[in-house]
Design a protein around this motif. Structure first.
Motif, PDB file in Angstrom:
ATOM      1  N   MET A 165      44.973 -13.480 -14.330  1.00  0.00           N
ATOM      2  CA  MET A 165      43.601 -13.532 -13.811  1.00  0.00           C
ATOM      3  C   MET A 165      43.648 -14.182 -12.441  1.00  0.00           C
ATOM      4  O   MET A 165      44.436 -15.099 -12.216  1.00  0.00           O
ATOM      5  N   ILE A 166      42.803 -13.696 -11.514  1.00  0.00           N
ATOM      6  CA  ILE A 166      42.818 -14.307 -10.186  1.00  0.00           C
ATOM      7  C   ILE A 166      41.815 -15.450 -10.111  1.00  0.00           C
ATOM      8  O   ILE A 166      40.845 -15.500 -10.865  1.00  0.00           O
ATOM      9  N   ASP A 167      42.092 -16.353  -9.216  1.00  0.00           N
ATOM     10  CA  ASP A 167      41.235 -17.513  -9.006  1.00  0.00           C
ATOM     11  C   ASP A 167      41.157 -17.760  -7.505  1.00  0.00           C
ATOM     12  O   ASP A 167      42.133 -18.161  -6.876  1.00  0.00           O
ATOM     13  N   ASP A 168      39.989 -17.481  -6.917  1.00  0.00           N
ATOM     14  CA  ASP A 168      39.819 -17.659  -5.473  1.00  0.00           C
ATOM     15  C   ASP A 168      39.060 -18.937  -5.156  1.00  0.00           C
ATOM     16  O   ASP A 168      38.633 -19.150  -4.032  1.00  0.00           O
ATOM     17  N   GLY A 169      38.892 -19.780  -6.156  1.00  0.00           N
ATOM     18  CA  GLY A 169      37.974 -20.907  -5.979  1.00  0.00           C
ATOM     19  C   GLY A 169      38.599 -22.187  -5.453  1.00  0.00           C
ATOM     20  O   GLY A 169      37.896 -23.161  -5.201  1.00  0.00           O
ATOM     21  N   HIS A 170      39.917 -22.239  -5.291  1.00  0.00           N
ATOM     22  CA  HIS A 170      40.498 -23.497  -4.836  1.00  0.00           C
ATOM     23  C   HIS A 170      40.203 -23.715  -3.362  1.00  0.00           C
ATOM     24  O   HIS A 170      40.111 -22.767  -2.597  1.00  0.00           O
ATOM     25  N   ARG A 203      45.022 -17.821  -6.428  1.00  0.00           N
ATOM     26  CA  ARG A 203      45.962 -18.219  -7.477  1.00  0.00           C
ATOM     27  C   ARG A 203      45.945 -17.187  -8.594  1.00  0.00           C
ATOM     28  O   ARG A 203      44.877 -16.670  -8.927  1.00  0.00           O
ATOM     29  N   TRP A 211      46.545 -16.857 -12.451  1.00  0.00           N
ATOM     30  CA  TRP A 211      46.706 -17.633 -13.691  1.00  0.00           C
ATOM     31  C   TRP A 211      47.179 -16.731 -14.821  1.00  0.00           C
ATOM     32  O   TRP A 211      46.842 -15.556 -14.871  1.00  0.00           O
ATOM     33  N   ILE A 255      44.027 -21.111 -23.053  1.00  0.00           N
ATOM     34  CA  ILE A 255      42.616 -21.407 -22.797  1.00  0.00           C
ATOM     35  C   ILE A 255      41.989 -21.993 -24.042  1.00  0.00           C
ATOM     36  O   ILE A 255      41.197 -22.911 -23.986  1.00  0.00           O
ATOM     37  N   TYR A 293      38.772 -23.264 -17.442  1.00  0.00           N
ATOM     38  CA  TYR A 293      39.894 -22.450 -16.973  1.00  0.00           C
ATOM     39  C   TYR A 293      39.483 -21.799 -15.648  1.00  0.00           C
ATOM     40  O   TYR A 293      38.613 -20.923 -15.630  1.00  0.00           O
ATOM     41  N   PRO A 294      40.078 -22.251 -14.537  1.00  0.00           N
ATOM     42  CA  PRO A 294      39.587 -21.870 -13.205  1.00  0.00           C
ATOM     43  C   PRO A 294      39.320 -20.384 -12.979  1.00  0.00           C
ATOM     44  O   PRO A 294      38.283 -20.038 -12.391  1.00  0.00           O
ATOM     45  N   PRO A 295      40.187 -19.454 -13.405  1.00  0.00           N
ATOM     46  CA  PRO A 295      39.917 -18.064 -13.024  1.00  0.00           C
ATOM     47  C   PRO A 295      38.609 -17.491 -13.568  1.00  0.00           C
ATOM     48  O   PRO A 295      38.119 -16.498 -13.041  1.00  0.00           O
ATOM     49  N   TYR A 296      38.042 -18.133 -14.579  1.00  0.00           N
ATOM     50  CA  TYR A 296      36.770 -17.627 -15.079  1.00  0.00           C
ATOM     51  C   TYR A 296      35.641 -17.831 -14.077  1.00  0.00           C
ATOM     52  O   TYR A 296      34.547 -17.302 -14.242  1.00  0.00           O
ATOM     53  N   THR A 299      36.032 -16.922 -10.940  1.00  0.00           N
ATOM     54  CA  THR A 299      36.191 -15.851  -9.949  1.00  0.00           C
ATOM     55  C   THR A 299      35.975 -14.526 -10.659  1.00  0.00           C
ATOM     56  O   THR A 299      36.556 -14.300 -11.718  1.00  0.00           O
ATOM     57  N   GLU A 342      36.804 -28.490 -10.231  1.00  0.00           N
ATOM     58  CA  GLU A 342      36.397 -28.181  -8.856  1.00  0.00           C
ATOM     59  C   GLU A 342      36.220 -26.693  -8.607  1.00  0.00           C
ATOM     60  O   GLU A 342      36.793 -26.133  -7.671  1.00  0.00           O
ATOM     61  N   ARG A 343      35.466 -26.072  -9.462  1.00  0.00           N
ATOM     62  CA  ARG A 343      35.182 -24.654  -9.268  1.00  0.00           C
ATOM     63  C   ARG A 343      33.687 -24.444  -9.412  1.00  0.00           C
ATOM     64  O   ARG A 343      33.030 -25.124 -10.205  1.00  0.00           O
TER      65      ARG A 343
END
Lengths: 250, 179
Positions: free
Chosen positions: A222-227, A233, A235, A242, B15-18, B20, B66-67
């Motif tokens: 899964m992508i994470d663009d929030g950092h 990133r 994941w 999870i 879980y951070p990717p959730y 995005t 921090e999301r």
């Protein structure tokens, strides 16, 4: 004076033969009885043993694993058939069939979250949660045994090793060496970035992106663009669970 | 696990990717499903009827990891609720969203049950009494959003179950049931 054969002599000889036969039969009978008795004792002893340690075998994963080792040494597979003596006595077959069914269930239920690849640790954790009544009695060894029995149903389930971790695969996706290396890299933090993959594995940018895209498409990433550093990133739910809060199993 | 007041947050919230919006369809569908359930659950337990997209909303950010959700993601999750009839946009610009953890039809049924429980089959009650009166205390109607209540009343009015009559001010609008 030589005695001539007479009717009396014949009768005596016949009577003696009968006597011997009778005696022989008696001895044989006594022997069989003895054998039967011994067998009965053996069986009851065995049953006693099984009954006595049934709980240990059921409840104590270490004992169970030793039991399996012992069985393997004497050439008995208690899981080979559910009708065998051991299975009948211990219900041990049922235990693994039950585990197998629950494992399939969990794999299906979490598939949309992890793309069909699940960490063995997490699988065990979920399994224990499901079997709350006797929580904590399922070891990873049990999981592996149950999964190996699932092979009988086709090639659906497989345990693969990525780095130090074992992952259970419940989809027919073939992971190539590149994918495995990325998964291994991701184990440290749960995610990777394109930069990191290129740097750590000395790959070209195309190779890294290509492999990551495949993992995304397969639902394994899964992508994470929030950092806040702005870097994307990737994941991997299969290496950073999870459902169990992080660190529960370690 | 984190809590928001008395609300237990699901695991995926950490879980951070959730946070995005996922590009792969299957993954995104699952993601949207989880968010839809979370938003409805949260609003139901906290009695929240309206979500403003541009304002702070506890579910829209998670300071622990921090999301926070982008405007696009908020719109996507709420639009998914709208398409299921569990929410409605209150303006064309998608700035405010009415959350219907009960559909309007279900609210109308609750209203009818309320009337029966209080012997109002032929009775009169003001709208403010329904929302804040003693009779509705402890029921789901207590504190109901005015817009939702009006919609439910309208639905029942169309079915001939009641008549809404205007008073001199908005405060004394009343309802006459005829069940």
């Amino acid at each position: 004076m030589r005695r001539r054969p007479g009717i009396g002599g014949l009768q005596t000889a016949a009577a003696a033969r009968d006597q011997f036969r009778l005696l022989g039969e008696n001895v044989a009978k006594i022997r069989t009885d003895l054998m039967k008795e011994q067998l009965a004792t053996f069986r009851s002893q065995l049953e006693d043993f099984a009954r006595k340690h049934k709980n240990d075998i059921r409840k104590n994963p270490a004992f169970r694993s030793q039991f399996h080792e012992m069985c393997a040494k004497v050439g008995v597979d208690p899981l080979a058939s559910n009708k065998g003596f051991w299975a009948e006595l211990l219900g041990i077959g049922d235990f693994y069939y039950e585990l197998g069914v629950q494992i399939v269930d969990i794999c299906l239920a979490t598939r949309s979250l992890n793309g069909g690849l699940i960490n063995l640790q997490e699988l065990c954790y979920l399994l224990r949660q499901r079997r709350k009544s006797d929580r904590g009695v399922v070891s990873e060894d049990d999981c592996l045994r149950a999964i190996s029995k699932l092979k009988a149903l086709g090639n659906g389930f497989e345990v693969i090793s990525v780095g130090k971790k074992k992952l259970v695969r419940s989809v027919p996706t073939e992971l190539n060496k590149d994918h495995n290396e990325i998964l291994e890299l991701a184990q440290a933090q749960g995610f990777v970035t394109v930069d990191e993959v290129e740097r750590r594995l000395s790959w070209t940018s195309g190779r890294a992106i290509d492999a990551l895209d495949t993992l995304l498409d397969e639902g394994l990433a899964m992508i994470d663009d929030g950092h806040r550093d702005g870097k994307r990133r990737y994941w991997f739910p299969c290496v950073s669970p999870i459902s169990s809060s992080l660190g529960v199993d370690s | 696990m984190q809590n928001l007041g008395n609300f237990k947050l699901p695991h995926f919230f950490n879980y951070p990717p959730y946070f995005t919006l996922q590009p792969v369809r299957d993954t995104r569908e699952k993601q949207i499903q989880l968010w839809k359930d979370l938003i409805l659950d949260y609003c139901r337990t906290q009695k929240i009827f309206v979500i403003a997209l541009e304002e702070e909303f506890p579910l829209f950010s998670n300071p622990v990891i921090e999301r926070s959700l982008t405007h696009e993601s908020r719109d996507a999750f709420l639009s998914a609720l709208v398409s299921e009839g569990r929410a409605e946009w209150m303006d064309k610009g998608h700035r405010k969203c009415l959350i219907l953890w009960h559909r309007i039809q279900d609210w109308a049924d609750i209203l009818l049950q309320f009337a029966k429980d209080n012997g109002l089959e032929d009775g009169v009650v003001t709208i403010e009494e329904i929302r804040t009166g003693i009779e509705s205390q402890g029921t789901e109607l207590h504190g109901i959003d005015r817009t939702i209540l009006n919609r439910a009343l309208k639905l029942l009015e169309q079915k001939g179950k009641l008549v809404v009559f205007k008073g001199t001010s908005a405060d004394d609008e009343g309802v006459k049931f005829s069940l």
